[in-house]
Every structure is written in C-alpha cells, then in structure tokens.
Design a protein around this motif. Structure first.
Motif, PDB file in Angstrom:
ATOM      1  N   SER A 145       0.560   6.428  -6.215  1.00  0.00           N
ATOM      2  CA  SER A 145       0.294   5.310  -7.128  1.00  0.00           C
ATOM      3  C   SER A 145       0.131   5.799  -8.559  1.00  0.00           C
ATOM      4  O   SER A 145       0.405   5.051  -9.505  1.00  0.00           O
ATOM      5  N   TRP A 195      -7.196  -1.820  -7.618  1.00  0.00           N
ATOM      6  CA  TRP A 195      -6.582  -0.493  -7.641  1.00  0.00           C
ATOM      7  C   TRP A 195      -7.556   0.515  -7.044  1.00  0.00           C
ATOM      8  O   TRP A 195      -8.721   0.572  -7.454  1.00  0.00           O
ATOM      9  N   GLY A 236       2.849   3.746  -9.409  1.00  0.00           N
ATOM     10  CA  GLY A 236       2.108   2.495  -9.549  1.00  0.00           C
ATOM     11  C   GLY A 236       2.266   1.907 -10.943  1.00  0.00           C
ATOM     12  O   GLY A 236       2.461   2.634 -11.917  1.00  0.00           O
ATOM     13  N   TRP A 253     -10.738   7.530   3.207  1.00  0.00           N
ATOM     14  CA  TRP A 253      -9.558   7.380   2.347  1.00  0.00           C
ATOM     15  C   TRP A 253      -9.840   7.967   0.963  1.00  0.00           C
ATOM     16  O   TRP A 253      -9.126   8.819   0.496  1.00  0.00           O
ATOM     17  N   HIS A 305      -4.732  -2.565  -3.412  1.00  0.00           N
ATOM     18  CA  HIS A 305      -3.791  -1.464  -3.628  1.00  0.00           C
ATOM     19  C   HIS A 305      -2.634  -1.870  -4.537  1.00  0.00           C
ATOM     20  O   HIS A 305      -2.621  -1.514  -5.690  1.00  0.00           O
ATOM     21  N   TYR A 344       0.825  -1.210   0.000  1.00  0.00           N
ATOM     22  CA  TYR A 344       0.000   0.000   0.000  1.00  0.00           C
ATOM     23  C   TYR A 344       0.857   1.258   0.000  1.00  0.00           C
ATOM     24  O   TYR A 344       0.730   2.120  -0.858  1.00  0.00           O
ATOM     25  N   SER A 345       1.752   1.367   0.978  1.00  0.00           N
ATOM     26  CA  SER A 345       2.606   2.543   1.096  1.00  0.00           C
ATOM     27  C   SER A 345       4.074   2.121   0.978  1.00  0.00           C
ATOM     28  O   SER A 345       4.409   0.936   1.109  1.00  0.00           O
ATOM     29  N   ASN A 401       0.388  -0.653  -4.764  1.00  0.00           N
ATOM     30  CA  ASN A 401       0.845   0.617  -5.338  1.00  0.00           C
ATOM     31  C   ASN A 401       2.328   0.644  -5.663  1.00  0.00           C
ATOM     32  O   ASN A 401       2.770   1.481  -6.461  1.00  0.00           O
ATOM     33  N   HIS A 402       3.109  -0.232  -5.030  1.00  0.00           N
ATOM     34  CA  HIS A 402       4.569  -0.126  -5.154  1.00  0.00           C
ATOM     35  C   HIS A 402       5.145  -1.500  -5.502  1.00  0.00           C
ATOM     36  O   HIS A 402       5.442  -2.309  -4.628  1.00  0.00           O
ATOM     37  N   SER A 442      -5.152   6.520  -2.907  1.00  0.00           N
ATOM     38  CA  SER A 442      -3.744   6.878  -2.994  1.00  0.00           C
ATOM     39  C   SER A 442      -3.582   8.385  -3.164  1.00  0.00           C
ATOM     40  O   SER A 442      -2.729   9.015  -2.530  1.00  0.00           O
ATOM     41  N   HIS A 457       0.112   8.857  -1.766  1.00  0.00           N
ATOM     42  CA  HIS A 457       1.008   7.703  -1.832  1.00  0.00           C
ATOM     43  C   HIS A 457       1.687   7.527  -3.188  1.00  0.00           C
ATOM     44  O   HIS A 457       2.569   6.691  -3.331  1.00  0.00           O
TER      45      HIS A 457
END
Length: 494
Positions: free
Chosen positions: A324, A312, A328, A349, A291, A257-258, A293-294, A317, A322
């Motif tokens: 993404s 997604w 992402g 969020w 997520h 996620y992060s 994201n990374h 994000s 974050h």
C-alpha cells in the motif's frame, strides 16, 4: 467559587492546546472547561478560562500538548490473546486457517472479553479514545462490557455479516493455489460454528448493534459492519446499506485489501469494484472502507464523488507486504480532499494498537514514495487520526476536535520525556519524536481514565496475570504450546 464563576466538573489548565478545529487553532497557554455531562464548556486562553470557571478538579498540563483523542477506525479487538503467535515466515494465505479454522471455533466469551479489555487498555495508553471494531467479535456484548469497564468509547458491529463465507478464502488464494487448498479453506470458513452461514442468518443479526444508539450518551454505540472481501452477495450488501441509512450510522466493510481479493471482486462485478459500487448506489458518504490498498484512477474518482471514507492501515500492509505504501492512493486521495482515517487492524497484522505509529508510518511512507518531504506533513497525520477518524465512524459532530459542545475526549502529554526536550516546536517534537511515549493523562467523556500513565480504576497487574493465563489456555486448546519458562521470563522482565 466566586458568585460569578461558572461551575465545571474539570478544568485543564496551562496546556499547549491543539484544537484541530476548522482554523487549526493552537493555544500556547490554554485551558479547557468541561461540564458535568462530559462536554466541553469552553476552550481558550488560560487566564480567560480560569477567571470564568471554577471546577471540582483542576489538572495542570504544565505546558505540555493537549489534543483530541485519536479515533481507531479499523481494528479487530478480539485477537489479543494470541498476539504475535503467527511466525514471520508464514504466508498470509496460510494464516487464515489459523484464524478461521481454529481460533473462532475455540475462543470463548471470556476470551473475547479479556481480549477486548486488553486492546482497550492498549489504545487508551497510546492516546486513542474511540475505536470502531470491524464486526469480528462473536459476542459483541462481551466487547461492550470490556470497553465500558475500561472507559473507552467504542462503536461495535454485528459479528460476521456474510452470506458466502467461502468467498473469503477464494479471494485470498494465490493464482497458482490448487483446488484442494481452495476446498479446504472454503470448508473451514463455512463451518465457523457461531457465524452466519446464509443470508437469512446474517439478516437476523444485521443492525442489532445499531440499537445501542437509542441512548445518545452511551459510551458504546453501534454501526453496521459487513466483512466484505468477497464474502457478501450484492443483495446482502445493499440490505446492509439500507440498514445503515435507516439507522443513520456508518457502514464499515473491508475492501481491496490485497491484489487477490481486489481481482476477485473485479471478476465478480465485471469492472473495478468501487466503480460498480458507485453505480449500484452502495458507495456513499456513510461508508467506510477498511484498507482500500489497490484502487484504480476510476475508483478514486468514484470515491471522491461520493465522499466515502477510507480507513488506512499502513502498518498492516507493511507487515504482510501488500504494497500500500508503493501502490496505495491514500496520500494522493487525502491531498485531493478525500476523508482518509487510520486503523491498526489486528494484533497479528500490525501487532500493536498505537495510532501514533500508524499516522507516523502514513506520513513518512508517503514522503518516501513520492520523494517529496512536503507531500504529507505532521498536521496531515494529526487530522487523519482525529477529525477524519471522527467522520469515518459517524461522530464528526461529537468528537475529533476540541470545541465547545463536543465530548471531552482528550489526551494530555508530558514534557518530562527526553524526546520533548527542548520544546523547539511542540507539534514536530510530538509527531516525530515522542508520539505515544509522552501520553500522560487521558480523559474520555469528561472522566479521567488514565493519569500519569496509570489506569485510575483498574488493577493492571491483576488484569495482565488473568490475560496471560487465558492466553495459555486458548493457545493450548488451539494446539499451540507456550513454554512455561518463556512466560516466566517475560513476567520477570516486567
């Protein structure tokens, strides 16, 4: 009814039918016949279908778009009673104290019921007909009750499947956070009174919600959810995978996620997280990562190799910064054949449960970052929200497209919106201009749930009043005070 006409429960006529089938078929003056069991009997040209079927009820779409209901693949449905409470200047690591340290030790079954009820109403009104919850409703029975009463399709998981809850806070802390903060966060997470504390406690509830699937026609079903983000040992994760395999359901887990939790996983495993999960056999087609994201190049290859899905949540994000959109790999993976679905996360969020917003953000962000108007197009976004979503929740053979034999989960729009005039290109107008604003009627499992923008079987004003009162009570118990005059002004504006 003529002697040769086939009986149907519902006939939707004169729609611009966006089927989302393999051939991406669009029928400009189309009709859909729906049987008593809530499944699609036929789809085709209006003249042909209307001559073959006679229904107890007909709906005239008047030329407006009709498409499969959207599938929400990552959300937390029990937070609606304090949507938008978290201030914009709050850093994310501090927000988890509010959630875990206060909310989950304060919220009641009635609060969760009302939260899921409101979330379900919001999703239906915005054109979503199915959602997969991330395993964070403390009493899933309350979530099931709310979803059934609203009439939305829901896929629920057991609550807080974890055995090292302190991992959550450690994964969220910034590198320069002190050990005192870490200890405080770890204590808060460990002391969630109604959540598992040990692997034995987690295993005692693992797979309970999947038993809902004994009834193949149930509107509310189950899957296996593991919270993830460093809160589950490898042993528990593999137990959950075996449970999901045995029950033939999706395994849903937060992942990467992060930057902080991603790096924590990398240190824990000694390599890129998804590469490790590929090597252990956890990474598989029935796994959906919330997520993601990374991801590294190697992780993208692993995901493509095993066919796992990503849910997604671009709005989430963006809300918390974050990156993404910038870092992402979602759009790239989609173009390479990965299954990328969409989610709205939570009311604090992304702050709304409108999958039209998420799919639009996904397409526009991908174009902007890659500086390429064609990198993703409207049809990509629609497919993510429908067919890809259905696969990510394990229902690709049931929903996600308008085809004979599938469940009649349908959204009918209206052309009586300024954004839909003139109708020069129906899909472009729908995707870039009207989105959820033109949602008119929603059919779920063959039943009309929303008609002309109003819920057929719900007293909306009474529900909103009840939710406002419950929200004030919850926030008061949590130590937050909502001024009565602010609530009054809000009500008067409505």
């Amino acid at each position: 009814m003529s002697e040769r006409a086939i009986a149907a429960q519902l006939l939707i006529r004169h729609g611009y039918i966006i089927t989302m089938d393999d051939a991406a078929t669009v029928i400009e003056d189309g009709a859909i016949a729906i049987g008593q069991d809530g499944r699609i009997l036929a789809v085709g040209a209006d003249r042909e279908i209307a001559s073959r079927y006679a229904a107890a009820r007909e709906i005239d779409a008047e030329g407006a778009p009709v498409h499969p209901g959207f599938v929400e693949c990552h959300l937390h449905a029990s937070y609606h009673l304090f949507r938008s409470v978290l201030p914009d200047q709050l850093v994310e690591s501090d927000s988890f104290d509010t959630f875990e340290g206060h909310f989950y030790n304060t919220v009641t079954d009635e609060d969760e019921y009302l939260s899921v009820f409101l979330a379900s109403m919001e999703m239906v009104r915005n054109g979503s007909t199915c959602f997969m919850e991330a395993g964070t409703i403390l009493t899933p029975e309350m979530g099931a009750k709310a979803a059934q009463e609203v009439g939305i399709r829901a896929i629920l998981g057991d609550a807080f499947i974890w055995d090292q809850p302190q991992g959550f806070s450690q994964g969220k802390l910034e590198p320069d956070d002190g050990c005192v903060t870490c200890a405080t966060q770890a204590r808060l997470h460990t002391e969630l009174a109604r959540a598992p504390r040990t692997r034995a406690e987690a295993l005692a509830t693992l797979g309970v919600q999947a038993k809902r699937n004994a009834d193949p026609d149930a509107l509310v079903r189950g899957h296996v959810a593991v919270l993830g983000l460093g809160t589950a040992s490898e042993e528990l994760m593999m137990e959950a995978k075996a449970c999901a395999d045995a029950a033939a359901v999706t395994l849903n887990i937060h992942q990467s996620y992060s930057p902080a939790d991603t790096e924590a996983d990398r240190q824990r495993f000694g390599k890129d997280p998804l590469v490790h999960l590929h090597e252990t056999g956890f990474l598989d087609r029935n796994v959906t990562f919330g997520h993601a994201n990374h991801l590294t190049d190697a992780e993208c290859e692993a995901l493509l190799d095993r066919g796992a899905s990503i849910a997604w949540a671009p709005g989430a994000s963006m809300m918390w910064g974050h990156g993404s959109s910038l870092h992402g790999r979602h759009a790239e993976l989609w173009r390479r054949g990965a299954n990328v679905a969409l989610g709205s996360d939570s009311p604090n969020w992304s702050n709304d449960f409108d999958l039209w917003r998420q799919t639009n953000l996904a397409v526009m962000a991908a174009r902007d970052v890659h500086m390429d108007r064609t990198y993703l197009v409207a049809e990509d976004g629609l497919q993510m929200a429908t067919r890809a979503g259905a696969r990510a929740v394990g229902l690709e053979h049931e929903i996600g497209s308008i085809e004979v034999g599938k469940r009649a989960d349908l959204v009918i729009h209206t052309l009586d919106r300024p954004e839909m005039v003139p109708s020069t290109n129906m899909i472009r107008n729908l995707f870039y201009a009207s989105r959820s604003k033109s949602v008119h009627t929603v059919v779920i499992n063959g039943s009309v749930v929303l008609e002309a923008g109003r819920f057929v079987n719900l007293d909306e004003r009474a529900i909103y009043a009840r939710v406002r009162e419950a929200s004030r009570d919850l926030l008061s118990r949590m130590g937050h005070v909502v001024a009565a005059n602010d609530v009054g002004r809000s009500m008067r504006r409505r």
